[in-house]
Write a protein that holds these residues in place. Sequence first.
Motif, PDB file in Angstrom:
ATOM      1  N   ALA A   1      38.143  45.653  42.103  1.00  0.00           N
ATOM      2  CA  ALA A   1      36.917  44.862  42.237  1.00  0.00           C
ATOM      3  C   ALA A   1      37.122  43.453  41.689  1.00  0.00           C
ATOM      4  N   HIS A   2      37.827  43.366  40.538  1.00  0.00           N
ATOM      5  CA  HIS A   2      38.106  42.031  39.980  1.00  0.00           C
ATOM      6  C   HIS A   2      38.971  41.222  40.948  1.00  0.00           C
ATOM      7  N   ILE A   3      39.936  41.916  41.550  1.00  0.00           N
ATOM      8  CA  ILE A   3      40.864  41.218  42.461  1.00  0.00           C
ATOM      9  C   ILE A   3      40.108  40.692  43.673  1.00  0.00           C
ATOM     10  N   ALA A   4      39.191  41.525  44.195  1.00  0.00           N
ATOM     11  CA  ALA A   4      38.379  41.090  45.338  1.00  0.00           C
ATOM     12  C   ALA A   4      37.510  39.895  44.926  1.00  0.00           C
ATOM     13  N   ALA A   5      36.896  39.977  43.741  1.00  0.00           N
ATOM     14  CA  ALA A   5      36.020  38.899  43.273  1.00  0.00           C
ATOM     15  C   ALA A   5      36.801  37.604  43.034  1.00  0.00           C
ATOM     16  N   LEU A   6      38.018  37.759  42.509  1.00  0.00           N
ATOM     17  CA  LEU A   6      38.861  36.580  42.276  1.00  0.00           C
ATOM     18  C   LEU A   6      39.400  36.009  43.588  1.00  0.00           C
ATOM     19  N   GLY A   7      39.454  36.867  44.612  1.00  0.00           N
ATOM     20  CA  GLY A   7      39.943  36.422  45.923  1.00  0.00           C
ATOM     21  C   GLY A   7      41.448  36.204  45.957  1.00  0.00           C
TER      22      GLY A   7
ATOM     23  N   VAL B   1      50.045  52.837  39.021  1.00  0.00           N
ATOM     24  CA  VAL B   1      50.201  51.423  39.393  1.00  0.00           C
ATOM     25  C   VAL B   1      49.055  50.646  38.751  1.00  0.00           C
ATOM     26  N   GLU B   2      49.382  49.552  38.108  1.00  0.00           N
ATOM     27  CA  GLU B   2      48.353  48.694  37.489  1.00  0.00           C
ATOM     28  C   GLU B   2      48.527  47.260  37.996  1.00  0.00           C
ATOM     29  N   PHE B   3      47.422  46.511  37.959  1.00  0.00           N
ATOM     30  CA  PHE B   3      47.465  45.096  38.333  1.00  0.00           C
ATOM     31  C   PHE B   3      47.042  44.254  37.130  1.00  0.00           C
ATOM     32  N   TYR B   4      47.815  43.234  36.864  1.00  0.00           N
ATOM     33  CA  TYR B   4      47.464  42.260  35.824  1.00  0.00           C
ATOM     34  C   TYR B   4      47.308  40.905  36.509  1.00  0.00           C
ATOM     35  N   TYR B   5      46.326  40.137  36.053  1.00  0.00           N
ATOM     36  CA  TYR B   5      46.075  38.807  36.613  1.00  0.00           C
ATOM     37  C   TYR B   5      46.994  37.806  35.926  1.00  0.00           C
ATOM     38  N   LYS B   6      47.854  37.143  36.717  1.00  0.00           N
ATOM     39  CA  LYS B   6      48.824  36.197  36.147  1.00  0.00           C
ATOM     40  C   LYS B   6      48.102  34.913  35.750  1.00  0.00           C
ATOM     41  N   ASP B   7      47.742  34.844  34.497  1.00  0.00           N
ATOM     42  CA  ASP B   7      47.068  33.649  33.993  1.00  0.00           C
ATOM     43  C   ASP B   7      47.388  33.550  32.503  1.00  0.00           C
ATOM     44  N   ASP B   8      48.332  32.648  32.162  1.00  0.00           N
ATOM     45  CA  ASP B   8      48.795  32.541  30.774  1.00  0.00           C
ATOM     46  C   ASP B   8      47.653  32.268  29.806  1.00  0.00           C
ATOM     47  N   ALA B   9      46.692  31.421  30.240  1.00  0.00           N
ATOM     48  CA  ALA B   9      45.595  31.061  29.338  1.00  0.00           C
ATOM     49  C   ALA B   9      44.765  32.299  28.971  1.00  0.00           C
ATOM     50  N   LEU B  10      44.695  33.253  29.885  1.00  0.00           N
ATOM     51  CA  LEU B  10      43.929  34.484  29.623  1.00  0.00           C
ATOM     52  C   LEU B  10      44.808  35.596  29.056  1.00  0.00           C
ATOM     53  N   GLY B  11      46.130  35.360  28.985  1.00  0.00           N
ATOM     54  CA  GLY B  11      47.049  36.386  28.475  1.00  0.00           C
ATOM     55  C   GLY B  11      47.300  37.501  29.480  1.00  0.00           C
ATOM     56  N   ASP B  12      47.296  37.177  30.770  1.00  0.00           N
ATOM     57  CA  ASP B  12      47.597  38.154  31.841  1.00  0.00           C
ATOM     58  C   ASP B  12      46.805  39.462  31.705  1.00  0.00           C
ATOM     59  N   PRO B  13      45.464  39.414  31.835  1.00  0.00           N
ATOM     60  CA  PRO B  13      44.669  40.626  31.602  1.00  0.00           C
ATOM     61  C   PRO B  13      44.821  41.688  32.704  1.00  0.00           C
ATOM     62  N   LEU B  14      44.666  42.944  32.292  1.00  0.00           N
ATOM     63  CA  LEU B  14      44.601  44.076  33.232  1.00  0.00           C
ATOM     64  C   LEU B  14      43.320  43.938  34.046  1.00  0.00           C
ATOM     65  N   ILE B  15      43.439  44.062  35.369  1.00  0.00           N
ATOM     66  CA  ILE B  15      42.237  43.969  36.210  1.00  0.00           C
ATOM     67  C   ILE B  15      42.267  45.071  37.267  1.00  0.00           C
ATOM     68  N   ASN B  16      41.110  45.344  37.879  1.00  0.00           N
ATOM     69  CA  ASN B  16      41.059  46.385  38.906  1.00  0.00           C
ATOM     70  C   ASN B  16      40.751  45.784  40.278  1.00  0.00           C
TER      71      ASN B  16
END
Length: 319
Positions: free
Chosen positions: A134-140, A117-132
């Motif tokens: 910790a990133h998800i917690a930091a992004l809130g 299972v992988e998580f990508y951050y839905k953000d077109d300007a960033l090109g939907d990057p793969l995140i983990n």
Amino acid sequence: MTGEPLYEGKAKKIFPADRADEYLVYFKDDATAFNGAKKGTIESKGQLNNAISAAFFELLAQAGVKTHFIRQVDANTSLVKKVAIIPLEVVVRNIAAGSLSQRLGWPEGQTLATPIVEFYYKDDALGDPLINNAHIAALGVATPSELAHLEAEGLKINRILTAYLLARGLKLVDFKLEFGRTGDGIVLADEISPDTCRLWDAQTNEKLDKDRFRRDLGGVEAAYQEIYRRLVLAKPIYKAKVAVRLKESVLDPQGEAILRALQSQGESGYKAIRVGKLIELVLEGDDLTDVQKKVAKLADDLLANPIMETYAVTVESFS
Ligand code: TMP
């Protein structure tokens, strides 16, 4: 659908519905890839994906997965519950392909030891990057317990879809899910279709999904039609079991031999053993009664010997 959409995405438009807590989703024929860099249209894709996605959401709802889907309202449009989309793409993979193959150099087609299972951050300007995590917690964007829920739902959905698709001659290579918040908790949202899954023919590994468009493989419409044919037009699939037993009046040398072997080992508690056979079949049919009849005929004609054997048929829905 006419009028102004509330929102227009790359493949869908969202319109208000009669109720304030619902939306109408209109599936477009437009196709994009590589974050919108490649653009085109796939004839009838809107109708096909609307119907295919509805079939997937109905299957998942039957299996107890909470989804936004309410019903199809016309060829291109479905009614859904209003959700606030969590800006994460939850990708589940069974076989290496696409960006996973590129990132790790794993050859496309290599079966993974366990689903990933992988998580990508839905953000077109960033090109939907793969995140983990910790990133998800930091992004809130999701709490740790919400994230654990998304991962568990992803794996559960993977088990349901993998079995369902395999019964229809398709390998589920990988797929992308999106979830949304409602007053009633988190539900599965967006769509599940050949736009958001990799689907390969189980026998030939032929690609039957949006990779045909992404990679200019040709036969794009035909691939979507084929998925529609197998998932929406085809009859439901059932699992039947035929238990064949020797008639009481017939001697059973095999059962006798097992009994004698046990007794010679000092196992005196066994009084009788009779050996039968169990035949399991997966087949399509109109309904349970139709399948029951078909399989009983097969048992009469082929699976059981009516002189010496009796049989019992049980039928259940298969994935
Ligand atoms: P990927 O290998 O390109 O990361 O894609 C993994 C899966 O997610 C694949 O089935 C296609 C799907 N997907 C989408 O639905 N939307 C997207 O924007 C991307 C990049 C992939």
